[in-house]
Design a protein around this motif. Structure first.
Motif, short mmCIF file in Angstrom:
data_model
loop_
_atom_site.label_atom_id
_atom_site.label_comp_id
_atom_site.label_asym_id
_atom_site.label_seq_id
_atom_site.Cartn_x
_atom_site.Cartn_y
_atom_site.Cartn_z
N ILE A 56 33.80 40.72 56.09
CA ILE A 56 34.97 41.15 55.30
C ILE A 56 34.86 42.63 54.96
CG2 ILE A 56 36.21 40.82 53.15
CD1 ILE A 56 35.46 37.89 53.27
N ILE A 70 37.53 46.25 55.77
CA ILE A 70 38.24 47.00 54.72
C ILE A 70 38.38 48.47 55.11
CG2 ILE A 70 38.10 47.77 52.33
CD1 ILE A 70 36.88 45.07 51.64
N ASP A 81 32.79 48.71 49.46
CA ASP A 81 33.47 47.78 50.36
C ASP A 81 32.85 46.39 50.28
OD1 ASP A 81 35.10 49.88 51.15
OD2 ASP A 81 33.77 50.44 52.82
N ARG A 110 33.97 44.75 47.01
CA ARG A 110 35.32 44.22 47.12
C ARG A 110 35.37 42.96 48.00
NH1 ARG A 110 39.12 48.93 49.04
NH2 ARG A 110 40.64 47.22 48.86
N ALA A 111 34.56 42.95 49.05
CA ALA A 111 34.52 41.76 49.91
C ALA A 111 33.96 40.56 49.15
CB ALA A 111 33.67 42.04 51.15
N THR A 126 36.61 39.25 46.83
CA THR A 126 37.61 38.53 47.62
C THR A 126 37.15 37.12 47.92
OG1 THR A 126 38.34 40.60 48.63
CG2 THR A 126 38.94 38.55 49.75
N GLU A 182 37.49 34.99 44.80
CA GLU A 182 38.86 34.57 44.55
C GLU A 182 39.29 33.47 45.52
OE1 GLU A 182 40.73 35.34 42.09
OE2 GLU A 182 39.21 36.69 41.27
N LEU A 183 38.84 33.57 46.76
CA LEU A 183 39.16 32.51 47.72
C LEU A 183 38.55 31.17 47.30
CD1 LEU A 183 38.73 34.44 51.11
CD2 LEU A 183 40.87 33.68 50.06
N GLU A 243 41.00 39.52 35.17
CA GLU A 243 41.22 38.61 36.27
C GLU A 243 42.57 37.93 36.17
OE1 GLU A 243 38.00 35.96 36.23
OE2 GLU A 243 36.50 37.48 36.73
#
Length: 329
Positions: free
Chosen positions: A248, A252, A263, A266-267, A270, A273-274, A305
């Motif tokens: 991931i 980016i 990066d 952030r991955a 992500t 959140e998934l 969040e």
């Protein structure tokens, strides 16, 4: 076996000038009662007015000794009937060293056997025939050797106590001995049974101990294997997560070859959140009648969040104590 007299003078049935010495015999010829000459088996010259001949049987002979009374070593009066066996080994001594050889052998054998019986117990006389013969040879060997005779053995034909009272006492003694042996055998059998039970208990306890040890070892190995499996699973999951984060993160930036730490951060967010979206799907598909609150940070009293399940659960638990008409809002 010869039971005829071992020493016999030569008798003349009719006038003849020859005599026959049979096989197994020996003859001694005297001239006017002196100058003995040994005669071997065969036809020999014999002049009756001038010669006299004595024949000796060199074969083994026996003398019957009936009703020989005596006492055993344990003072039991007994009566023995038997036969004394002997053999002439020196014909000269048998002819000229003793008179009436057979009677003297019988008298001496009777006395010697009475002495021999006195050195054995009642039970030994019954069962130890070789011992009796060996002792007999020691007692009469040297004395009979002076007569040219060898005592070979004494065979017991009948053997019994001297009177009924002694026989009854011996029967009681033998019965007591049988009972004693029976008790010894019974005691030994009980000891063997007890020893067998002890060995059985020991083996069973050792078997239980070994079984417990095997079970503990199996449990230990199972837990150890499960821990290893969980560790390996965690490592594999961590490796998979790291690989996902890396893939991931590469997607980016514009420069795929230059991936920065921001990066990767952030991955990772992500992926988190998934995972939360997967949780929301599971909650939505659940048949539970629980109530959940979703919204942004301002609506839930927090910032940051977009979805905060933990905070929603906290709000719900706080509102659960207020009921309107028995309905939880």
């Amino acid at each position: 076996m010869n039971t005829r007299p071992a020493l016999r003078p030569h008798t003349i049935g009719r006038r003849t000038f020859f005599t026959i010495i049979e096989q197994g015999q020996e003859g001694w010829r005297l001239s006017f009662g002196r100058n003995p000459v040994r005669l071997n088996p065969g036809i020999r010259l014999f002049l009756p007015p001038f010669h006299s001949i004595q024949k000796v049987d060199l074969r083994e002979c026996s003398i019957n000794i009936p009703h020989l009374s005596g006492y055993t070593l344990d003072n039991v009066p007994i009566t023995v009937t038997g036969s004394l066996f002997y053999r002439i080994i020196d014909g000269y001594k048998a002819c000229f060293k003793v008179t009436d050889l057979e009677r003297n052998i019988q008298n001496f054998g009777t006395s010697a056997m009475r002495a021999v019986l006195g050195t054995f117990s009642y039970d030994q006389i019954i069962g130890d025939r070789n011992g009796i013969n060996s002792k007999l040879n020691q007692v009469i060997g040297s004395s009979l050797a002076n007569w040219g005779v060898e005592g070979t053995r004494f065979e017991v034909q009948s053997f019994q106590p001297a009177n009924r009272e002694v026989e009854r006492q011996l029967e009681l003694q033998m019965e007591a001995e049988r009972n004693r042996r029976k008790q010894l055998l019974d005691t030994q059998a009980q000891i063997n049974v007890a020893e067998g039970n002890k060995q059985r208990v020991i083996l069973e306890s050792e078997g239980h101990l070994q079984a417990k040890a095997n079970e503990a070892d199996a449990s230990y190995k199972t837990v150890f294997r499960e821990a290893e499996a969980r560790q390996q699973q965690a490592l594999m999951e961590a490796s998979a997560l790291a690989a996902q984060v890396e893939e991931i993160a590469k997607s980016i930036p514009v420069d795929k070859a230059n991936v920065k730490a921001e990066d990767r951060q952030r991955a990772l967010l992500t992926l988190v959140e998934l995972r939360r979206l997967d949780q929301l799907k599971a909650i939505a598909a659940s048949k539970s009648n629980s109530t959940y609150f979703f919204g942004d940070k301002a609506a839930l009293g927090q910032g940051g969040e977009a979805y905060n399940i933990d905070y929603a659960e906290h709000v719900k638990s706080g509102m659960g104590d207020r009921a309107v008409g028995g309905v939880v809002v």
